[in-house]
Design a protein around this motif. Sequence first.
Motif, PDB file in Angstrom:
ATOM      1  N   MET A 119       2.309   9.175  -5.736  1.00  0.00           N
ATOM      2  CA  MET A 119       2.884  10.486  -5.434  1.00  0.00           C
ATOM      3  C   MET A 119       3.964  10.839  -6.455  1.00  0.00           C
ATOM      4  O   MET A 119       4.089  12.005  -6.867  1.00  0.00           O
ATOM      5  CB  MET A 119       3.457  10.500  -4.020  1.00  0.00           C
ATOM      6  N   THR A 120       4.740   9.834  -6.867  1.00  0.00           N
ATOM      7  CA  THR A 120       5.767  10.087  -7.885  1.00  0.00           C
ATOM      8  C   THR A 120       5.124  10.569  -9.180  1.00  0.00           C
ATOM      9  O   THR A 120       5.595  11.535  -9.804  1.00  0.00           O
ATOM     10  CB  THR A 120       6.588   8.804  -8.143  1.00  0.00           C
ATOM     11  N   ASN A 121       4.066   9.909  -9.606  1.00  0.00           N
ATOM     12  CA  ASN A 121       3.384  10.310 -10.833  1.00  0.00           C
ATOM     13  C   ASN A 121       2.779  11.705 -10.701  1.00  0.00           C
ATOM     14  O   ASN A 121       2.849  12.536 -11.626  1.00  0.00           O
ATOM     15  CB  ASN A 121       2.297   9.294 -11.189  1.00  0.00           C
ATOM     16  N   ASP A 122       2.167  11.970  -9.520  1.00  0.00           N
ATOM     17  CA  ASP A 122       1.575  13.303  -9.294  1.00  0.00           C
ATOM     18  C   ASP A 122       2.660  14.372  -9.270  1.00  0.00           C
ATOM     19  O   ASP A 122       2.464  15.480  -9.793  1.00  0.00           O
ATOM     20  CB  ASP A 122       0.802  13.316  -7.973  1.00  0.00           C
ATOM     21  N   LEU A 123       3.815  14.044  -8.666  1.00  0.00           N
ATOM     22  CA  LEU A 123       4.908  15.016  -8.599  1.00  0.00           C
ATOM     23  C   LEU A 123       5.458  15.308  -9.982  1.00  0.00           C
ATOM     24  O   LEU A 123       5.756  16.462 -10.315  1.00  0.00           O
ATOM     25  CB  LEU A 123       6.010  14.474  -7.686  1.00  0.00           C
ATOM     26  N   ILE A 152       5.459  19.021 -11.719  1.00  0.00           N
ATOM     27  CA  ILE A 152       6.624  19.680 -12.324  1.00  0.00           C
ATOM     28  C   ILE A 152       6.310  20.092 -13.750  1.00  0.00           C
ATOM     29  O   ILE A 152       6.649  21.206 -14.197  1.00  0.00           O
ATOM     30  CB  ILE A 152       7.843  18.743 -12.273  1.00  0.00           C
ATOM     31  N   ALA A 153       5.627  19.204 -14.475  1.00  0.00           N
ATOM     32  CA  ALA A 153       5.328  19.482 -15.878  1.00  0.00           C
ATOM     33  C   ALA A 153       4.358  20.647 -16.041  1.00  0.00           C
ATOM     34  O   ALA A 153       4.516  21.483 -16.951  1.00  0.00           O
ATOM     35  CB  ALA A 153       4.765  18.232 -16.545  1.00  0.00           C
ATOM     36  N   ASP A 154       3.343  20.731 -15.165  1.00  0.00           N
ATOM     37  CA  ASP A 154       2.344  21.803 -15.335  1.00  0.00           C
ATOM     38  C   ASP A 154       2.627  23.034 -14.471  1.00  0.00           C
ATOM     39  O   ASP A 154       1.798  23.960 -14.405  1.00  0.00           O
ATOM     40  CB  ASP A 154       0.931  21.270 -15.058  1.00  0.00           C
ATOM     41  N   GLY A 155       3.777  23.057 -13.795  1.00  0.00           N
ATOM     42  CA  GLY A 155       4.150  24.249 -13.031  1.00  0.00           C
ATOM     43  C   GLY A 155       3.376  24.432 -11.744  1.00  0.00           C
ATOM     44  O   GLY A 155       3.211  25.576 -11.285  1.00  0.00           O
ATOM     45  N   THR A 163      14.715   9.653  -4.959  1.00  0.00           N
ATOM     46  CA  THR A 163      14.804   8.273  -5.464  1.00  0.00           C
ATOM     47  C   THR A 163      14.351   8.159  -6.912  1.00  0.00           C
ATOM     48  O   THR A 163      14.798   7.273  -7.634  1.00  0.00           O
ATOM     49  CB  THR A 163      13.968   7.318  -4.589  1.00  0.00           C
ATOM     50  N   SER A 164      13.465   9.047  -7.355  1.00  0.00           N
ATOM     51  CA  SER A 164      12.952   8.980  -8.733  1.00  0.00           C
ATOM     52  C   SER A 164      13.759   9.819  -9.710  1.00  0.00           C
ATOM     53  O   SER A 164      13.549   9.729 -10.923  1.00  0.00           O
ATOM     54  CB  SER A 164      11.487   9.443  -8.765  1.00  0.00           C
ATOM     55  N   GLY A 165      14.682  10.648  -9.179  1.00  0.00           N
ATOM     56  CA  GLY A 165      15.467  11.507 -10.055  1.00  0.00           C
ATOM     57  C   GLY A 165      14.801  12.828 -10.375  1.00  0.00           C
ATOM     58  O   GLY A 165      15.388  13.680 -11.067  1.00  0.00           O
ATOM     59  N   LEU A 166      13.572  13.034  -9.872  1.00  0.00           N
ATOM     60  CA  LEU A 166      12.859  14.300 -10.147  1.00  0.00           C
ATOM     61  C   LEU A 166      13.471  15.467  -9.400  1.00  0.00           C
ATOM     62  O   LEU A 166      13.158  16.633  -9.692  1.00  0.00           O
ATOM     63  CB  LEU A 166      11.380  14.155  -9.762  1.00  0.00           C
ATOM     64  N   ILE A 167      14.363  15.188  -8.434  1.00  0.00           N
ATOM     65  CA  ILE A 167      14.981  16.251  -7.642  1.00  0.00           C
ATOM     66  C   ILE A 167      15.782  17.203  -8.517  1.00  0.00           C
ATOM     67  O   ILE A 167      15.922  18.398  -8.197  1.00  0.00           O
ATOM     68  CB  ILE A 167      15.868  15.637  -6.531  1.00  0.00           C
ATOM     69  N   THR A 188       0.837  -1.202   0.000  1.00  0.00           N
ATOM     70  CA  THR A 188       0.000   0.000   0.000  1.00  0.00           C
ATOM     71  C   THR A 188       0.868   1.247   0.000  1.00  0.00           C
ATOM     72  O   THR A 188       0.624   2.201  -0.752  1.00  0.00           O
ATOM     73  CB  THR A 188      -0.922  -0.005   1.231  1.00  0.00           C
ATOM     74  N   ALA A 189       1.916   1.226   0.850  1.00  0.00           N
ATOM     75  CA  ALA A 189       2.816   2.373   0.908  1.00  0.00           C
ATOM     76  C   ALA A 189       3.561   2.548  -0.411  1.00  0.00           C
ATOM     77  O   ALA A 189       3.772   3.674  -0.883  1.00  0.00           O
ATOM     78  CB  ALA A 189       3.810   2.189   2.053  1.00  0.00           C
ATOM     79  N   ALA A 190       3.956   1.430  -1.030  1.00  0.00           N
ATOM     80  CA  ALA A 190       4.659   1.503  -2.312  1.00  0.00           C
ATOM     81  C   ALA A 190       3.759   2.077  -3.392  1.00  0.00           C
ATOM     82  O   ALA A 190       4.196   2.894  -4.221  1.00  0.00           O
ATOM     83  CB  ALA A 190       5.145   0.119  -2.720  1.00  0.00           C
ATOM     84  N   LEU A 191       2.485   1.657  -3.381  1.00  0.00           N
ATOM     85  CA  LEU A 191       1.544   2.209  -4.360  1.00  0.00           C
ATOM     86  C   LEU A 191       1.328   3.692  -4.119  1.00  0.00           C
ATOM     87  O   LEU A 191       1.202   4.482  -5.073  1.00  0.00           O
ATOM     88  CB  LEU A 191       0.220   1.452  -4.291  1.00  0.00           C
ATOM     89  N   ALA A 192       1.294   4.064  -2.823  1.00  0.00           N
ATOM     90  CA  ALA A 192       1.133   5.485  -2.505  1.00  0.00           C
ATOM     91  C   ALA A 192       2.334   6.280  -3.001  1.00  0.00           C
ATOM     92  O   ALA A 192       2.180   7.386  -3.542  1.00  0.00           O
ATOM     93  CB  ALA A 192       0.954   5.657  -0.993  1.00  0.00           C
ATOM     94  N   ARG A 193       3.552   5.699  -2.824  1.00  0.00           N
ATOM     95  CA  ARG A 193       4.748   6.378  -3.330  1.00  0.00           C
ATOM     96  C   ARG A 193       4.712   6.483  -4.845  1.00  0.00           C
ATOM     97  O   ARG A 193       5.123   7.499  -5.415  1.00  0.00           O
ATOM     98  CB  ARG A 193       6.007   5.626  -2.887  1.00  0.00           C
ATOM     99  N   LEU A 194       4.230   5.422  -5.496  1.00  0.00           N
ATOM    100  CA  LEU A 194       4.144   5.448  -6.955  1.00  0.00           C
ATOM    101  C   LEU A 194       3.173   6.531  -7.419  1.00  0.00           C
ATOM    102  O   LEU A 194       3.472   7.296  -8.347  1.00  0.00           O
ATOM    103  CB  LEU A 194       3.701   4.077  -7.479  1.00  0.00           C
TER     104      LEU A 194
END
Length: 829
Positions: free
Chosen positions: A573-577, A581-584, A629-633, A565-571
Amino acid sequence: MQNSGIEQFEDNLQQLRHLIDALPVCISYVDANYHYQFINHVYIDWFGIPRSAVINKHMAEVIGEEAFQHVLPQVKLALSGESVAYETTVPYLHGGARNISAQVFPVFDHDGRVKGCYAMIIDISQRKQSEEQLHLHEERWQLALEGSGDGVWDWYPQTGIEILSDRLREIYGYEKDEIEDLSEELDRRTHPDDLKQMYLDRQAHFDGKTAIYINEHRVQCKDGRWKWILTRGTVIQRDSQGRPTRMVGTHTDISERKQAEVALRESEERLRMALSATHQGLYDLNVQTGDAIVSPEYALMLGHAHEGFQENKKNWAARVHPEDFPLAARAFREHLEGKSDEYRVEFRQKKASGEWAWILSVGAVVEWNRDGRAQRMLGTVLDITEKKKTEALIWQQANIDTLTGLPNRRMFYDRLDHDIKLSKRHELPLAVLFIDLDFFKEVNDTLGHATGDALLIEAAHRLRHCVRESDTVARLGGDEFTVSLPEMHEQNRAETIAQNIIRSMSTPFQLAGEEIYLSASVGITIYPRDADNLDDLIKHADQAMYAAKAQGRNRFSYFTPGLQTAALARLRMTNDLRAAIADGSLRVYFQPIVDIHSGKIQKAEALVRWPHAQQGFISPMEFIPIAETSGLIIAIGDLVFREALRWVKKWRELYRPDFQISINQSPMEFQGDQERYINWIHELALQNLPGQAISVEITEGLLLDASQKITSKLLQFRDAGIQVALDDFGTGYSSLSYLKKFDIDYLKIDQSFIRNLATDASDIALSEAIIMMAHKLDLKVIAEGVETQQQHDLLKQAGCDFAQGYLFSKPVPPEEFETLLQQQKDLTA
């Protein structure tokens, strides 16, 4: 043709099938039961059917019952042991007909029994049409022309009268009336080596021993050249005493066929020489006895002299590697049983030196006995030892980790897939362990990659000693290892193995004169309880390993649905993040940094905030680790830098010429591409801003990394005038030696020290010590998390330079921060 010649010709045809296919003659072989055993390409072209529809099929099934009955008498005659030559018109299975000239030869086995017959057929349809037009008025020759060769004769042995065709004279280069008695002339012109056999064959026919007189011999033509002639004839009248009184027949020029036979023999020798040049050996195997005749190349391939080299069942079996013998024997048996078109197998064979050579053997049965059993096999052998070595190297590179010798990710996935199927079949659980070495990166960066590699090799060695032979230990990459434990009979076995691994990794490593301490975090997932497929098992073990790290490392953790569940939540959140970033959607806030003595806002720290559309503001404590961890930093850091540049330029122009904004840099960013910071410095110059307009905040952990990559970036900042602050000082691993080694401008005292300044004397003492130390090193000090006036006063009394915290302002949007600056400006106006 004598039987021995026919058999030799048959052997040549079998060994050089491709050359036979090139001959403009239709060739076929049927066994004693009228079943086809061989056809060449001309046969396929004539009848328009594939080879598979002919071989082992009855003649009537292939050419039709009508055609079969048409040629049956001649085939029967051949199968009785007689050579047959005839010309006829054979009807097609689906209509039409073909005029042919055929020769049928019996084939004998070693006991002299007929085991089949060969047929060589020439299409004479066009010739027949011409002959019929030319000789339509000569009715006495009609029968002969329908089944004759090129030249026709009608001979009366008792009177010597012979009527000859013009074509027969033409074959030998004579005019119509040049030869009065061709029979006597031909006897005189027949090659001396062929006369005896010609007389014997003729007399045998006169005596009724053969149904047709057939003989091949050489005849000298008018111009002196020798031509090969096939003469065929039949006694059609006898006197009362049985003596022949009339015989009719044909003479056919077979020089081209004889040349083809010579070409076949020469080609056979060229083939042998060509195979010799490619280092292939040849063998001719008697399937029934197991004895084989081999070429010199075969013997040489195994390190033997050709003379005295014997190949038979006993010798061959003794030379084949015991592990390969069952495979080779099975391939041989399946070919003999007709389950494969050819015998093809790779096996190891012992050389004279005792070494093993990899051999590729390819062969096929070319002769059967009268019982339909394989009698003879021809084949080649090739030494493929070097090819096998290359294949082994390629396999090694594709499946084995070059550093540790463990299976790599690809091979582990294959093994795990096999283990899952095995556990499913036996209804036993399986465990997957995901192992990560704690603090390996710090050791690798501090002591160098050579030491890091040696540590991984030793860690792999220890892991192998913690499991059974049937278990699989693999290195996925870096310091990540996996273990597959199939068919667990004991429920707690995975936990026992995990404890053994943790205990083994906790034992100090003695490497490069250093005693290195590590630990391991282990994640455990169970099949089929936690997942029923390979990908989910590995994913869940990975999640459990991270849970073990989060619990303090040096321990193991089982997978639970909560981790998923936590992993899915992280996934999510990663997609939302990534979308934010893309839409500012991300915003940059600023928190004042105040000169503790004047109370003036002199600096600001840029902090990223995420107003989520559904969840409201998400704490940086939640999304920054995910961004790392996702490189979005990297994208977030660039966003903060651009916003800081925009606002510092404005605020330096309107409020303070020396105003500075500090930007936090994650270790993930700082260890990335050096080109990125070059672009930052270039952007500062484009905005006509000095380097002092920006300060970069780094963590203490980076100071442990003395690599050239880190040092060069700090030098980049120093040369560009960008100041560096050490964030959260006092919570990491810093020391005076690191502070002296690197160009650091500010120390930021962590808020954990500031929080208890009023009540904890040790925190006051530590803060005073930090401030004093920093000033001795010519560094400025910024206190974080200042929330009360008492904290402010104590820090001011201790000599702190700057303060930051809710006492002055929480982080606010740039417009609100500008209001603070404006209010400060109004007060001093």
